[in-house]
Design a protein around this motif. Structure first.
Motif, PDB file in Angstrom:
ATOM      1  N   TYR A 122       0.844  -1.193   0.000  1.00 18.39           N
ATOM      2  CA  TYR A 122       0.000   0.000   0.000  1.00 18.39           C
ATOM      3  C   TYR A 122       0.888   1.254   0.000  1.00 18.39           C
ATOM      4  CZ  TYR A 122      -3.280  -3.497   1.920  1.00 18.39           C
ATOM      5  OH  TYR A 122      -4.031  -4.627   2.146  1.00 18.39           O
ATOM      6  N   VAL A 123       0.513   2.250  -0.829  1.00 19.60           N
ATOM      7  CA  VAL A 123       1.306   3.476  -0.980  1.00 19.60           C
ATOM      8  C   VAL A 123       0.404   4.683  -0.722  1.00 19.60           C
ATOM      9  CG1 VAL A 123       2.861   4.783  -2.469  1.00 19.60           C
ATOM     10  CG2 VAL A 123       2.727   2.284  -2.705  1.00 19.60           C
ATOM     11  N   ASN A 161      -2.240   5.509   7.068  1.00 21.54           N
ATOM     12  CA  ASN A 161      -3.491   5.737   6.335  1.00 21.54           C
ATOM     13  C   ASN A 161      -4.156   4.435   5.903  1.00 21.54           C
ATOM     14  OD1 ASN A 161      -2.285   8.706   4.540  1.00 21.54           O
ATOM     15  ND2 ASN A 161      -2.948   8.446   6.651  1.00 21.54           N
ATOM     16  N   TRP A 162      -3.382   3.354   5.878  1.00 18.32           N
ATOM     17  CA  TRP A 162      -3.898   2.076   5.383  1.00 18.32           C
ATOM     18  C   TRP A 162      -4.219   1.082   6.496  1.00 18.32           C
ATOM     19  CZ3 TRP A 162      -5.182   2.099   0.429  1.00 18.32           C
ATOM     20  CH2 TRP A 162      -4.516   3.002  -0.434  1.00 18.32           C
ATOM     21  N   SER A 163      -4.030   1.461   7.756  1.00 18.76           N
ATOM     22  CA  SER A 163      -4.181   0.508   8.855  1.00 18.76           C
ATOM     23  C   SER A 163      -5.562  -0.137   8.889  1.00 18.76           C
ATOM     24  CB  SER A 163      -3.882   1.194  10.194  1.00 18.76           C
ATOM     25  OG  SER A 163      -2.507   1.481  10.316  1.00 18.76           O
ATOM     26  N   VAL A 201       2.817  -8.185  -6.494  1.00 17.63           N
ATOM     27  CA  VAL A 201       1.956  -7.886  -5.352  1.00 17.63           C
ATOM     28  C   VAL A 201       0.631  -7.303  -5.828  1.00 17.63           C
ATOM     29  CG1 VAL A 201       3.916  -7.408  -3.834  1.00 17.63           C
ATOM     30  CG2 VAL A 201       2.847  -5.527  -5.103  1.00 17.63           C
ATOM     31  N   HIS A 202      -0.338  -7.350  -4.936  1.00 14.18           N
ATOM     32  CA  HIS A 202      -1.553  -6.561  -5.113  1.00 14.18           C
ATOM     33  C   HIS A 202      -1.193  -5.152  -4.647  1.00 14.18           C
ATOM     34  CE1 HIS A 202      -3.997 -10.026  -6.109  1.00 14.18           C
ATOM     35  NE2 HIS A 202      -3.459 -10.663  -5.101  1.00 14.18           N
ATOM     36  N   LEU A 203      -1.154  -4.212  -5.564  1.00 17.53           N
ATOM     37  CA  LEU A 203      -0.624  -2.874  -5.300  1.00 17.53           C
ATOM     38  C   LEU A 203      -1.772  -1.881  -5.115  1.00 17.53           C
ATOM     39  CD1 LEU A 203       2.088  -1.344  -5.106  1.00 17.53           C
ATOM     40  CD2 LEU A 203       1.939  -0.945  -7.568  1.00 17.53           C
ATOM     41  N   PHE A 204      -1.711  -1.111  -4.034  1.00 16.39           N
ATOM     42  CA  PHE A 204      -2.722  -0.108  -3.705  1.00 16.39           C
ATOM     43  C   PHE A 204      -2.067   1.272  -3.689  1.00 16.39           C
ATOM     44  CE2 PHE A 204      -4.263  -4.016  -1.995  1.00 16.39           C
ATOM     45  CZ  PHE A 204      -5.647  -3.935  -1.844  1.00 16.39           C
ATOM     46  N   GLY A 205      -2.780   2.295  -4.142  1.00 21.08           N
ATOM     47  CA  GLY A 205      -2.264   3.652  -4.079  1.00 21.08           C
ATOM     48  C   GLY A 205      -3.374   4.658  -3.878  1.00 21.08           C
ATOM     49  N   ALA A 257     -11.108   7.285   0.781  1.00 25.26           N
ATOM     50  CA  ALA A 257     -12.181   6.313   0.980  1.00 25.26           C
ATOM     51  C   ALA A 257     -11.726   5.110   1.795  1.00 25.26           C
ATOM     52  CB  ALA A 257     -12.720   5.861  -0.378  1.00 25.26           C
ATOM     53  N   MET A 258     -10.447   4.736   1.692  1.00 24.56           N
ATOM     54  CA  MET A 258      -9.962   3.557   2.436  1.00 24.56           C
ATOM     55  C   MET A 258      -9.944   3.812   3.936  1.00 24.56           C
ATOM     56  SD  MET A 258      -7.401   5.583   1.448  1.00 24.56           S
ATOM     57  CE  MET A 258      -5.814   6.238   2.040  1.00 24.56           C
ATOM     58  N   MET A 259      -9.977   5.093   4.346  1.00 29.51           N
ATOM     59  CA  MET A 259     -10.050   5.442   5.756  1.00 29.51           C
ATOM     60  C   MET A 259     -11.486   5.695   6.192  1.00 29.51           C
ATOM     61  SD  MET A 259      -6.737   8.005   5.847  1.00 29.51           S
ATOM     62  CE  MET A 259      -6.679   8.217   7.631  1.00 29.51           C
ATOM     63  N   GLU A 260     -12.300   6.223   5.275  1.00 27.66           N
ATOM     64  CA  GLU A 260     -13.689   6.525   5.590  1.00 27.66           C
ATOM     65  C   GLU A 260     -14.590   5.290   5.526  1.00 27.66           C
ATOM     66  OE1 GLU A 260     -15.072  10.528   3.927  1.00 27.66           O
ATOM     67  OE2 GLU A 260     -13.431  10.000   2.573  1.00 27.66           O
TER      68      GLU A 260
END
Length: 327
Positions: free
Chosen positions: A56-57, A66-68, A120-124, A297-300
């Motif tokens: 995750y980036v 931010n990705w926890s 990897v499964h890459l997130f940004g 959105a990944m936090m909300e």
């Protein structure tokens, strides 16, 4: 590649002492030294061995924290790691001072090559979305799927609310802003950040808000904080002006990995109108629109984002199985 278990990125650091970075329950933070850069890597123990790796980036001004929430949602389907980009979170500045989108992408690629975790499964998210788009375009061998949350891809007409962020990259503006906001408390600054980044800031719990304030207070003590912010903001602006094969939209068209695009209807930094253009640019894409979400959105809505990723994962596995049957 070498790593240490201390939350400090370097035992020999000459930087001022600051409070340690928060490590949430079930998380681990380690420091990885690579040629020209040292990266802090946050990870979670997966629910079981053998799960595919994910990386995750984060975006401008953010960190691996931010990705926890999303990492916790997905610990039964992927083996998660999140990187602090150079100069952010617990990662010190890059040796060459390069905060461009390409420089950040190079740091991510160096880590993936050194760790051997790819593909990897890459997130940004945001800036991280531009960085991971570039990684997926130039190194398709490192990416299984790509998930982009409000990626910072070029817009011909940016939103007025995004203008201050873009102006941050103009030489001298950061110093002027620092003088202007000298009397602002960390709480005031963080409320402003959350008003800008969240569709509904009231969704942030008091505990999460205090954690965010503590992290901002810590980072404001770092002598390179504003330099990392301004140079990275300038890097985004410069990336917007690149044409030809180095242009981000051209690189989006080159991405081979199945791509999940997530856009928030209340995003004040990345225009919601860009969602359809992105869906057309990425050749194998699906679009999740969240009308009430803002820029993160990944936090909300980590549960909603996690569900969409699970569907991407299932469909990708089915397509691979069908292809294997046909061959």
């Amino acid at each position: 590649m070498s790593s240490t278990e201390s939350p400090s990125v370097s035992a020999a650091s000459v930087l001022p002492r600051v409070a340690p970075v928060r490590v949430g329950e079930g998380e681990r933070l380690r420091s990885v030294r690579l040629p020209g850069v040292t990266l802090a890597i946050r990870s979670r123990r997966p629910a079981r061995e053998g799960l595919p790796p994910a990386l995750y980036v984060h975006g401008l001004g953010g960190s691996s924290q931010n990705w926890s929430s999303l990492m916790a949602e997905l610990d039964d389907v992927v083996d998660s790691e999140a990187v602090d980009l150079p100069g952010f979170g617990d990662s010190p500045p890059p040796d060459d001072g390069n905060y461009s989108v390409t420089g950040h992408a190079r740091a991510v690629i160096r880590y993936l090559d050194a760790s051997g975790r790819g593909p990897v499964h890459l997130f940004g998210n945001s800036l991280g979305g531009a960085v991971t788009t570039r990684v997926a375009a130039v190194r398709p061998d490192l990416v299984r799927t790509l998930t982009l949350v409000s990626p910072a891809l070029p817009e011909l007409r940016i939103q007025r609310t995004a203008a201050p962020t873009a102006l941050l990259g103009v030489p001298g503006v950061a110093a002027l802003f620092t003088r202007f906001t000298r009397e602002w408390t960390a709480e005031q600054r963080m409320r402003g950040v959350m008003a800008l980044c969240y569709g509904d800031p009231t969704r942030v719990s008091p505990e999460a808000f205090q954690h965010a304030v503590a992290e901002l207070e810590r980072r404001l003590q770092l002598p390179y904080f504003w330099d990392a912010m301004t140079r990275s903001a300038r890097g985004i602006v410069n990336a917007y002006t690149l044409g030809g094969q180095h242009g981000l939209w051209r690189q989006a068209e080159r991405v081979l990995a199945p791509t999940l695009l997530i856009y928030g209807g209340r995003d004040q930094l990345v225009g919601f109108r860009m969602a359809r253009r992105a869906a057309r640019a990425f050749r194998d894409s699906r679009l999740l629109s969240l009308p009430d979400a803002g820029h993160v959105a990944m936090m909300e809505y980590p549960d909603v984002v996690a569900t969409a990723f699970r569907e991407l994962l299932a469909d990708t596995a089915k397509a691979a199985a069908d292809a294997g049957t046909r061959s």
